[in-house]
Design a protein around this motif. Structure first.
Motif, PDB file in Angstrom:
ATOM      1  N   ASN A  45       2.685  10.853  -5.434  1.00  0.00           N
ATOM      2  CA  ASN A  45       4.013  11.841  -5.236  1.00  0.00           C
ATOM      3  C   ASN A  45       4.835  11.251  -6.113  1.00  0.00           C
ATOM      4  O   ASN A  45       5.728  11.923  -6.275  1.00  0.00           O
ATOM      5  N   HIS A  46       4.508  10.040  -6.810  1.00  0.00           N
ATOM      6  CA  HIS A  46       5.492  10.483  -8.222  1.00  0.00           C
ATOM      7  C   HIS A  46       6.601  10.030  -8.161  1.00  0.00           C
ATOM      8  O   HIS A  46       7.667  10.541  -8.314  1.00  0.00           O
ATOM      9  N   GLU A  47       6.869   9.197  -7.010  1.00  0.00           N
ATOM     10  CA  GLU A  47       7.925   8.835  -6.090  1.00  0.00           C
ATOM     11  C   GLU A  47       8.545   7.849  -7.416  1.00  0.00           C
ATOM     12  O   GLU A  47       8.441   7.199  -7.982  1.00  0.00           O
ATOM     13  N   SER A  48      10.110   7.679  -7.503  1.00  0.00           N
ATOM     14  CA  SER A  48      10.731   6.403  -7.896  1.00  0.00           C
ATOM     15  C   SER A  48      10.950   5.355  -7.145  1.00  0.00           C
ATOM     16  O   SER A  48      11.200   5.884  -6.167  1.00  0.00           O
ATOM     17  N   ALA A  49      11.503   4.441  -8.346  1.00  0.00           N
ATOM     18  CA  ALA A  49      11.693   3.071  -7.129  1.00  0.00           C
ATOM     19  C   ALA A  49      13.476   3.808  -6.535  1.00  0.00           C
ATOM     20  O   ALA A  49      12.849   2.853  -5.317  1.00  0.00           O
ATOM     21  N   PRO A  50      14.045   3.827  -6.944  1.00  0.00           N
ATOM     22  CA  PRO A  50      15.104   4.461  -5.196  1.00  0.00           C
ATOM     23  C   PRO A  50      14.918   4.640  -4.714  1.00  0.00           C
ATOM     24  O   PRO A  50      14.768   4.624  -2.929  1.00  0.00           O
ATOM     25  N   GLU A  51      14.080   6.018  -4.521  1.00  0.00           N
ATOM     26  CA  GLU A  51      12.985   7.013  -2.927  1.00  0.00           C
ATOM     27  C   GLU A  51      12.648   5.807  -2.595  1.00  0.00           C
ATOM     28  O   GLU A  51      11.495   6.201  -1.367  1.00  0.00           O
ATOM     29  N   LEU A  52      11.867   4.451  -3.473  1.00  0.00           N
ATOM     30  CA  LEU A  52      11.014   3.854  -2.903  1.00  0.00           C
ATOM     31  C   LEU A  52      11.154   3.007  -1.880  1.00  0.00           C
ATOM     32  O   LEU A  52      10.862   2.295  -0.531  1.00  0.00           O
ATOM     33  N   ARG A  53      12.570   2.310  -1.522  1.00  0.00           N
ATOM     34  CA  ARG A  53      13.261   1.383  -1.183  1.00  0.00           C
ATOM     35  C   ARG A  53      12.895   0.708  -0.822  1.00  0.00           C
ATOM     36  O   ARG A  53      12.496   0.147   0.381  1.00  0.00           O
ATOM     37  N   VAL A  54      11.965  -0.365  -1.813  1.00  0.00           N
ATOM     38  CA  VAL A  54      11.193  -1.222  -1.399  1.00  0.00           C
ATOM     39  C   VAL A  54      11.855  -2.449  -0.641  1.00  0.00           C
ATOM     40  O   VAL A  54      11.098  -3.024   0.186  1.00  0.00           O
ATOM     41  N   ALA A  64       1.222  -0.718  -0.267  1.00  0.00           N
ATOM     42  CA  ALA A  64       0.174  -0.034   0.252  1.00  0.00           C
ATOM     43  C   ALA A  64       1.089   1.129  -0.135  1.00  0.00           C
ATOM     44  O   ALA A  64       0.082   2.327  -0.931  1.00  0.00           O
ATOM     45  N   PRO A  65       2.250   1.326   1.113  1.00  0.00           N
ATOM     46  CA  PRO A  65       2.392   2.675   1.270  1.00  0.00           C
ATOM     47  C   PRO A  65       3.170   3.031  -0.551  1.00  0.00           C
ATOM     48  O   PRO A  65       2.887   3.747  -1.003  1.00  0.00           O
ATOM     49  N   VAL A  66       3.606   1.343  -1.425  1.00  0.00           N
ATOM     50  CA  VAL A  66       4.607   1.426  -2.320  1.00  0.00           C
ATOM     51  C   VAL A  66       4.271   2.276  -3.493  1.00  0.00           C
ATOM     52  O   VAL A  66       3.970   3.528  -4.294  1.00  0.00           O
ATOM     53  N   ILE A  67       2.724   1.406  -3.740  1.00  0.00           N
ATOM     54  CA  ILE A  67       1.448   2.217  -4.681  1.00  0.00           C
ATOM     55  C   ILE A  67       1.169   3.515  -4.340  1.00  0.00           C
ATOM     56  O   ILE A  67       0.842   4.375  -5.414  1.00  0.00           O
TER      57      ILE A  67
END
Lengths: 192, 192
Positions: free
Chosen positions: B164-173, B155-158
């Motif tokens: 927020n239009h965050e990029s993959a690295p920002e998302l720290r999956v 949920a937080p990632v989606i």
DNA sequence: CAGCTTAATGCAGATTATTCGCTTTAGGTG
DNA sequence: CACCTAAAGCGAATAATCTGCATTAAGCTG
């Protein structure tokens, strides 16, 4: 709210916007939220406005619906209840009531169709979270980072509304807030 | 995938669907994802298909785009890597790569415009989470509830991608997954 | 407060998208 | 192989969208 920053905001232009917004709301109401019942010409006639005005100002129906949605879902004002937990509840519970109804979900979807409107709206929400957090810190309370509040409370709730069609009671918003703010005390504490 | 369950799935009908889907993908590619460049007649011509066929099968452009989106964003298959954490990463990281690009976000948005498609798609994702969890339990690992995995990781990632239009690295999956599965060990562990 | 300027609206015609009834095509079936 | 029928094609009718030009009214100036 989030309106096109018009060089000439007073007078006729404002009246037209209001008439159009009201027409959309009324028509959606009358047709039980059925988008298929709406079209630009229909909205225009109801608003007593020319179709071409709508095309020029909003571009197309989806963008008009997004504008009306973000206007309708006016963010709650942050209110100082004396505690962080109280503020969070006072602020977020009404959102969830709005968004989680079948109608609210549809309106949320309308808004999501327009990237720019969506981004503005949620930036505003995030600003409110930061406001609430600052109030708490000014009071001397410890408060989680805004990002964490969003990750733990806001994001899961919005996600579940959008993708699982969960209702307000199922979402247990108070419980989520309590778990974030008082992790030790709350292990099993159903609220519905 | 998630296709209209046609009574007659073979032959011409399938060919038409494929031609139309490919036309949409190609046109989006050519126009840098600009939706304004697409219309039903344009897609129809490119696909070598009559406009009325598209209207009849998909209803309108947004619903066609949603169908293409859910088809394009084909869920990763669950893969047994030997550990829960490995499985989660192998499954979820590629999603995030797909969705978080500017193009992926647009495709996600296309999908969201259609409530039914969205719901099916995310139900499928949830099924995968449960599969991963069952694999882990069969191995003897302890695994959080599927709901918790979704609340904490998915949920937080989606949410952040969408709003927020965050990029993959920002998302720290990877970090999020690690924190969920190994809460003690991971207090500060930036990955980018 | 009369006159000027201009953004926003209205209007009407042209263009384009959508719908609909009917015909044709091609998988499936006996 | 002939039949049946869901799906596709076709074309005319309808509806939505766009565009250039005329009109309106809000804000400004003197």
């Amino acid at each position: 709210m989030m309106a096109t920053a018009t060089p000439r905001p007073g007078g006729r232009s404002a009246r037209v916007q209001q008439a159009v917004h009201e027409a959309v709301r009324a028509l959606l109401e009358e047709h039980g939220g059925d988008r298929a019942a709406l079209s630009v010409p229909v909205v225009a006639e109801r608003a007593g406005v020319n179709s071409s005005t709508i095309y020029r100002r909003w571009g197309d129906l989806p963008r008009l619906l997004a504008a009306v949605a973000s206007n309708r879902m006016l963010p709650e004002q942050v209110e100082d209840t004396g505690t962080l937990e109280g503020d969070m509840q006072a602020w977020f519970v009404p959102y969830v009531e709005e968004f989680s109804s079948s109608l609210g979900r549809q309106v949320l979807r309308d808004m999501l169709a327009d990237g720019a409107v969506t981004r503005d709206y949620f930036a505003l929400m995030q600003g409110h979270v930061e406001e609430i957090r600052n109030l708490a810190r000014a009071r001397g309370e410890t408060a989680p980072a805004a990002q964490e509040i969003i990750d733990v409370v806001v994001a899961p709730v919005i996600y579940r509304i959008l993708f699982n069609h969960e209702s307000a009671p199922e979402l247990r918003v108070r419980d989520r807030i309590a778990r974030l703010l008082r992790p030790e005390e709350t292990s099993a504490d159903p609220e519905d």
